[in-house]
Design a protein around this motif. Structure first.
Motif, mmCIF file in Angstrom:
data_model
loop_
_atom_site.group_PDB
_atom_site.id
_atom_site.type_symbol
_atom_site.label_atom_id
_atom_site.label_comp_id
_atom_site.label_asym_id
_atom_site.label_seq_id
_atom_site.Cartn_x
_atom_site.Cartn_y
_atom_site.Cartn_z
ATOM 1 N N VAL B 87 50.840 21.839 14.053
ATOM 2 C CA VAL B 87 50.542 20.430 13.810
ATOM 3 C C VAL B 87 50.340 19.817 15.286
ATOM 4 C CG1 VAL B 87 51.153 18.202 13.086
ATOM 5 C CG2 VAL B 87 51.296 20.053 11.607
ATOM 6 N N LEU B 88 49.159 18.913 15.324
ATOM 7 C CA LEU B 88 49.101 18.186 16.598
ATOM 8 C C LEU B 88 49.528 16.767 16.226
ATOM 9 C CD1 LEU B 88 47.983 18.132 19.652
ATOM 10 C CD2 LEU B 88 45.972 17.293 18.817
ATOM 11 N N THR B 89 50.638 16.317 17.017
ATOM 12 C CA THR B 89 51.363 14.998 16.866
ATOM 13 C C THR B 89 50.862 13.915 17.888
ATOM 14 O OG1 THR B 89 53.039 16.123 15.485
ATOM 15 C CG2 THR B 89 53.508 13.714 16.103
ATOM 16 N N CYS B 90 50.349 13.056 17.675
ATOM 17 C CA CYS B 90 50.069 11.836 18.449
ATOM 18 C C CYS B 90 50.994 10.514 18.273
ATOM 19 C CB CYS B 90 48.651 11.453 18.380
ATOM 20 S SG CYS B 90 48.077 10.172 19.799
ATOM 21 N N GLN B 91 51.894 10.308 19.049
ATOM 22 C CA GLN B 91 52.683 9.365 18.997
ATOM 23 C C GLN B 91 52.459 8.180 19.897
ATOM 24 O OE1 GLN B 91 57.160 9.950 18.836
ATOM 25 N NE2 GLN B 91 56.846 9.691 16.844
ATOM 26 N N VAL B 92 52.366 6.945 19.570
ATOM 27 C CA VAL B 92 52.160 5.672 20.408
ATOM 28 C C VAL B 92 53.296 4.718 20.357
ATOM 29 C CG1 VAL B 92 50.921 3.887 21.243
ATOM 30 C CG2 VAL B 92 49.668 6.063 20.844
ATOM 31 N N SER B 93 54.151 4.679 21.270
ATOM 32 C CA SER B 93 55.281 3.517 21.054
ATOM 33 C C SER B 93 54.914 2.541 22.129
ATOM 34 C CB SER B 93 56.414 4.521 21.195
ATOM 35 O OG SER B 93 56.373 5.186 22.347
ATOM 36 N N ASP B 94 55.407 1.203 21.442
ATOM 37 C CA ASP B 94 55.165 0.054 22.303
ATOM 38 C C ASP B 94 56.556 -0.553 22.003
ATOM 39 O OD1 ASP B 94 54.653 -2.816 22.436
ATOM 40 O OD2 ASP B 94 53.364 -2.733 20.687
ATOM 41 N N ASP B 95 57.048 -0.581 23.272
ATOM 42 C CA ASP B 95 58.629 -0.813 23.201
ATOM 43 C C ASP B 95 58.632 -2.359 23.585
ATOM 44 O OD1 ASP B 95 57.924 -0.810 25.710
ATOM 45 O OD2 ASP B 95 59.332 0.394 26.467
#
Lengths: 289, 150
Positions: B87-95
């Motif tokens: 699985v390719l996981t793309c995570q974007v966090s905006d802290d």
């Protein structure tokens, strides 16, 4: 000659126009429009470039211009510069101007109401003897054309000709021509397309360019007849821009045909927005560049 | 099944080209660096063995998540892209805090209907998509299966 002061479709019969272009696609598009309008007006058209005649005909055909009949009846000539502007890869301004004068005369004798000559000046970037006579050549052209029915379109590559050379020849031209450009930077270019009419979007587009895209699309929608949105070199479009393009296509398709040329991934995204269900939308997929 | 395959260190990859645990892409972004972000995501997704059309999907999803963080969140954020267990996981966090005028109602505004088209694109292309929004910011996660599609 500062910014472009004319569109390719607005040239006068005796103009000595200086076309500057940024890439090959733009050059061919503008040249095709110049050739198309000349042929439509019944003028004799000569296109001098490094491209072989068949290649030139192919480029015109790709843009919906049937060049073969005009080539066969002598109304259109596509040829190299050697033997016309150059003699044995040497340049003499007087010889070249003399060739043009004879061309204008023979065109008149053949019964054509006028002549259009497009010259790709790329040859002047090669180590050609006598290149310092270039400004005198440009000056000579203006002398021949003034008040007559022949026009010349000199084509200079903005990126390859140095500003000094461009400035030295600019003063001899009666007009400067370039593609109407809505946006251009290292990543994205949005400009008018003239043959066939529409717009061209190349590179990658996202919300940063929503404003120029909106302007370009609004102008494309206002064009007469069918509209082509050439996105053959568009590698990425974000959601808002894709939606704007689809909306514009929908608007055109209410009354005319709109052709969307794009790569498979962009085409898939546009198709998802349902526009292919409209009878006047043609989604043409081109291979990834 | 694919998890077992991807853990076979040193073994030949399966025909789909799923590599074994490549390094994750970790990249900060802001309004001026989305082009660079897309470029890096595209390169990593291709290296993970996805076909070109799917690479575009991952790039599109990553862009929309990042653009949301830029335009409706903190104005900047962090992207993590990792291929593991098929699985390719793309995570974007905006802290950071939501931009002024956003999120005043306790957290739905940064992903409001205004930019639903971007959200729709992500939901369309990703195999799974979740948004976790808390007081510290938003984390959006999209996953893409690396198995060849039938």
């Amino acid at each position: 000659m500062a910014e472009a002061d004319a569109q390719i479709t607005e040239l006068a019969v005796d103009d000595h126009a200086c076309l500057t272009f940024g890439d090959e696609e733009e050059l061919l598009d503008l040249t095709a429009a110049f050739v198309r309008d000349g042929l439509a007006a019944g003028l004799q058209v000569v296109w001098l470039s490094d491209a072989a005649p068949q290649q030139a005909a192919g480029e015109l055909a790709r843009r919906g211009i049937q060049a073969q009949p005009a080539l066969e009846r002598g109304q259109l000539t596509a040829a190299g510069c050697e033997g016309r502007l150059l003699t044995g890869q040497a340049f003499h301004a007087d010889t070249a101007v003399g060739w043009l004068a004879r061309q204008v005369e023979s065109s008149r004798q053949a019964g054509f109401p006028g002549l259009r000559l497009a010259v790709d000046m790329g040859w002047a970037l090669r180590p050609v003897t006598g290149i310092e006579e270039l400004p005198r050549f440009e000056e000579g052209i203006t002398g021949i054309l003034d008040g007559g029915t022949a026009s010349v379109l000199c084509q200079y590559d903005r990126g390859r000709f140095d500003p000094v050379t461009l400035a030295s020849v600019a003063e001899f031209h009666t007009r400067s021509v370039a593609a109407a450009t809505y946006y251009a930077d290292a990543v994205l270019r949005i400009c008018r397309q003239y043959a066939p009419p529409g717009i061209r979007i190349a590179g990658e587009i996202d919300y940063h360019a929503e404003e120029p895209l909106a302007l370009a699309l609004a102008e494309a929608v206002r064009l007469e007849g069918d509209v082509v949105m050439n996105m053959s070199a568009l590698a990425f479009a974000d959601a808002p821009c894709t939606a704007m393009i689809a909306d514009a296509a929908r608007t055109v398709a209410a009354s005319r045909t709109v052709v969307l040329q794009c790569r498979p991934a962009v085409a898939a995204r546009l198709a998802r927005l349902g526009i292919t269900r409209l009878p006047r939308v043609r989604l043409v997929t081109v291979s990834d560049g | 099944m694919t998890g077992d395959r991807s853990r076979r260190e040193g073994a030949q990859g399966p025909p789909s080209g799923v590599p074994s645990r490549p390094a994750a892409l970790e990249q900060d972004f802001d309004d001026g660096s989305l082009y660079a972000l897309r470029s890096a995501v595209g390169a990593h997704a291709a290296a993970a063995g996805l076909p070109p059309g799917r690479v575009y999907d991952v790039v599109a999803a990553a862009h929309e998540m990042a653009a949301n963080a830029v335009r409706h969140g903190a104005g900047h954020g962090h992207l993590r892209l990792q291929a593991a267990d098929g699985v390719l996981t793309c995570q974007v966090s905006d802290d950071g805090p939501a931009a002024p005028g956003q999120g005043e109602d306790g957290g739905t505004a940064p992903w409001s209907a205004e930019h639903s088209h971007g959200l729709w694109v992500i939901e369309e292309v990703a195999d799974q998509f979740t948004i976790d929004r808390g007081p510290a910011g938003t984390t959006a996660t999209a996953t893409f299966t690396l198995r060849p599609r039938k």
